[in-house]
Design an enzyme around this catalytic site. Structure first.
Site, PDB file in Angstrom:
ATOM      1  N   LYS A 226       0.824  -1.212   0.000  1.00 53.26           N
ATOM      2  CA  LYS A 226       0.000   0.000   0.000  1.00 53.26           C
ATOM      3  C   LYS A 226       0.857   1.260   0.000  1.00 53.26           C
ATOM      4  CE  LYS A 226      -4.256  -2.029   1.560  1.00 53.26           C
ATOM      5  NZ  LYS A 226      -3.838  -3.444   1.652  1.00 53.26           N
TER       6      LYS A 226
HETATM    7  C1  LIG Z   1      -4.443  -4.504   0.931  1.00 52.39           C
HETATM    8  C2  LIG Z   1      -3.664  -5.759   0.788  1.00 52.39           C
HETATM    9  C3  LIG Z   1      -4.018  -6.753  -0.148  1.00 52.39           C
HETATM   10  C4  LIG Z   1      -5.266  -6.652  -1.020  1.00 52.39           C
HETATM   11  O1  LIG Z   1      -5.133  -5.707  -2.044  1.00 52.39           O
HETATM   12  P1  LIG Z   1      -6.414  -5.187  -2.850  1.00 52.39           P
HETATM   13  O2  LIG Z   1      -5.922  -4.090  -3.710  1.00 52.39           O
HETATM   14  O3  LIG Z   1      -7.395  -4.727  -1.808  1.00 52.39           O
HETATM   15  O4  LIG Z   1      -6.955  -6.336  -3.643  1.00 52.39           O
HETATM   16  C5  LIG Z   1      -3.205  -7.869  -0.264  1.00 52.39           C
HETATM   17  N1  LIG Z   1      -2.108  -8.027   0.525  1.00 52.39           N
HETATM   18  C6  LIG Z   1      -1.745  -7.100   1.443  1.00 52.39           C
HETATM   19  C7  LIG Z   1      -0.548  -7.342   2.294  1.00 52.39           C
HETATM   20  C8  LIG Z   1      -2.494  -5.935   1.603  1.00 52.39           C
HETATM   21  O5  LIG Z   1      -2.119  -5.024   2.532  1.00 52.39           O
END
Ligand SMILES: *Cc1c(COP(=O)(O)O)cnc(C)c1O
Length: 457
Positions: free
Chosen positions: A107
């Site tokens: 993120k």
């Molecule tokens: C947020 C997150 C996801 C999921 O990603 P999306 O874009 O919501 O599909 C997967 N793995 C981790 C570690 C995350 O923080």
């Protein structure tokens, strides 16, 4: 570039308004009015690539040189010279490490840039915002880190007292910046989310505070994630490549789909789910049916609905906002929607594959990757690797998006491999840093009073 809502009733906006709005006024999500084609790619740093790939999306709204500087600044916080290095774990099998940012999760790739974009747009307008959010762990720290240097943004993140891990809490509470505030709510994550919703629903408070959010449905977050698909494809020499993506809200894999629309030779997009498998069931049955949420080893994918899927649905409806709004209304009231056979055949069948992993399979995948290559992977990445191994086609290289550093999930890693993953150097003193947080009861008036008291006016 203009942006339209997936539900067809909100005004068209430019990039800066879409950035600040998040959700459209008709409840829909903003998408560009067309998909641009990839520009010719610069050689050099990831930041230079990012500025080039995203240029069409911010065209006319953010000055080119300023945007390039924001990209350089955002990605200078990543502790790897390649920013998102591609690592080989088997014949024709790769993982792209998206977790070298400040909070060790993918993120950061989006939020480091989005924080800088917010500050840029707000300072040009002479405005400020107060971001409020609830977190069960990971998103809170990435959002905080993304805005901690912003002059025009304050942030308050609520988390459930005693229900987030030590590392997750400390990644939020040890950030020493005058605009960053965390609140330990005496309650559950749902209580925290309800408090945030109630603050947004209080029109006077919302207006007074100029409340804002940086949800995963914000277009700018999806936009920033397109870049690494381009980088992976470029690094592997522009041959057809499949991507496997551990998926929750569908933002990450949607960015892969957009990259493909822009010209990246993506063969398949493989959606990996854990036991909360609404997407995998959709890809198997052509029906989206909401179900309860169960906790798993990959908590960031423990979702009930995948909100970014609406953007793909809009395409499947040939960009008919009315039809998309009707489907979403049906889904909201009945917890169920399906798509026509021809929509499925045209949009899903040629591109998307899906697979699910339960916790046992997740642990087994972590163990086998460690045994084969000596590499420790986190449980989310393991869901992606498992899906890649089951859905890939012979002769087509596959890249799994590694979404979290193994040290964020030390217990699962230790259980699967016997090895305790160490925190990287820059976080090694995390457990000694002083914490700053405010404990509050699950009481809207008290939380609102706190938010008012910390807003820098
Ligand atoms: C947020 C997150 C996801 C999921 O990603 P999306 O874009 O919501 O599909 C997967 N793995 C981790 C570690 C995350 O923080």
């Amino acid at each position: 570039m203009r942006y339209v809502s997936t539900r067809g009733q909100a005004p068209e906006l430019g990039f800066a308004d879409v950035l600040l709005a998040g959700l459209a006024t008709d409840g829909g999500l903003y998408v560009p009015d067309h998909w641009p084609t990839l520009p010719s790619l610069p050689t050099g740093s990831y930041a230079d690539l990012a500025a080039a790939v995203m240029a069409p999306f911010v065209d006319g709204e953010i000055d080119e040189a300023a945007f390039a500087a924001m990209c350089r600044d955002a990605y200078s916080t990543f502790r790897h010279p390649a920013t998102v290095p591609l690592v080989q774990i088997g014949p024709d099998e790769w993982v792209m490490e998206l977790f070298h940012g400040p909070t060790l999760a993918f993120k950061d790739v989006a939020l480091q840039l989005v924080g800088r974009l917010f500050d840029h747009v707000l300072s040009a307008r002479g405005e400020r915002v107060m971001i409020v959010g609830a977190t069960s762990g990971d998103t809170g720290s990435a959002a905080i880190d993304g805005v901690k240097s912003c002059d025009n943004v304050d942030i308050v993140i609520l988390y459930p007292q005693g229900r987030v891990s030590d590392v997750q809490r400390r990644q939020m509470t040890t950030v020493d910046a005058p605009n960053v505030h965390t609140v330990a709510i005496d309650g559950t994550f749902d209580d925290c989310q309800d408090l945030v919703k109630a603050m947004f629903n209080d029109a006077a408070f919302r207006g007074d505070m100029n409340l804002s959010a940086v949800n995963s449905i914000n277009w700018a977050r999806v936009m920033a994630q397109i870049v690494y698909y381009v980088a992976a494809s470029d690094a592997l020499g522009d041959q057809p490549v499949s991507f496997s993506v551990p998926t929750g809200n569908f933002g990450n894999v949607l960015a892969g789909w957009i990259a493909r629309e822009m010209g990246v030779p993506a063969h398949s997009l493989i959606v990996g789910s854990n036991t909360n498998d609404i997407l995998t069931r959709f890809f198997e049955s052509q029906a989206m049916v909401a179900d309860g949420v169960v906790p798993t080893l990959s908590p960031s994918m423990d979702i009930q609905v995948s909100s970014n899927f609406e953007r793909l649905l809009f395409e499947m409806n040939d960009r008919d906002g009315g039809a998309t709004a009707d489907q979403m209304a049906l889904f909201r009231t009945s917890g169920r929607m399906s798509v026509e056979a021809d929509q499925y055949a045209n949009w899903i069948e040629p591109v998307f594959r899906a697979a699910r992993s339960d916790d046992a399979d997740t642990l087994a995948t972590m163990a086998s990757v460690y045994r084969e290559s000596g590499m420790l992977i986190d449980p989310h990445t393991a869901v992606g690797v498992s899906a890649a191994r089951r859905q890939r086609e012979a002769g087509v290289p596959v890249v799994t998006m590694a979404t979290a550093h193994p040290a964020k999930f030390p217990d699962a890693v230790k259980k699967a491999t016997g090895v305790h993953p160490a925190l990287p150097e820059h976080l090694s003193d995390l457990l000694e840093r002083p914490e700053r947080t405010t404990p509050l009861p699950n009481d809207l008036a008290r939380v609102q009073a706190f938010v008012r008291s910390v807003a820098r006016r």
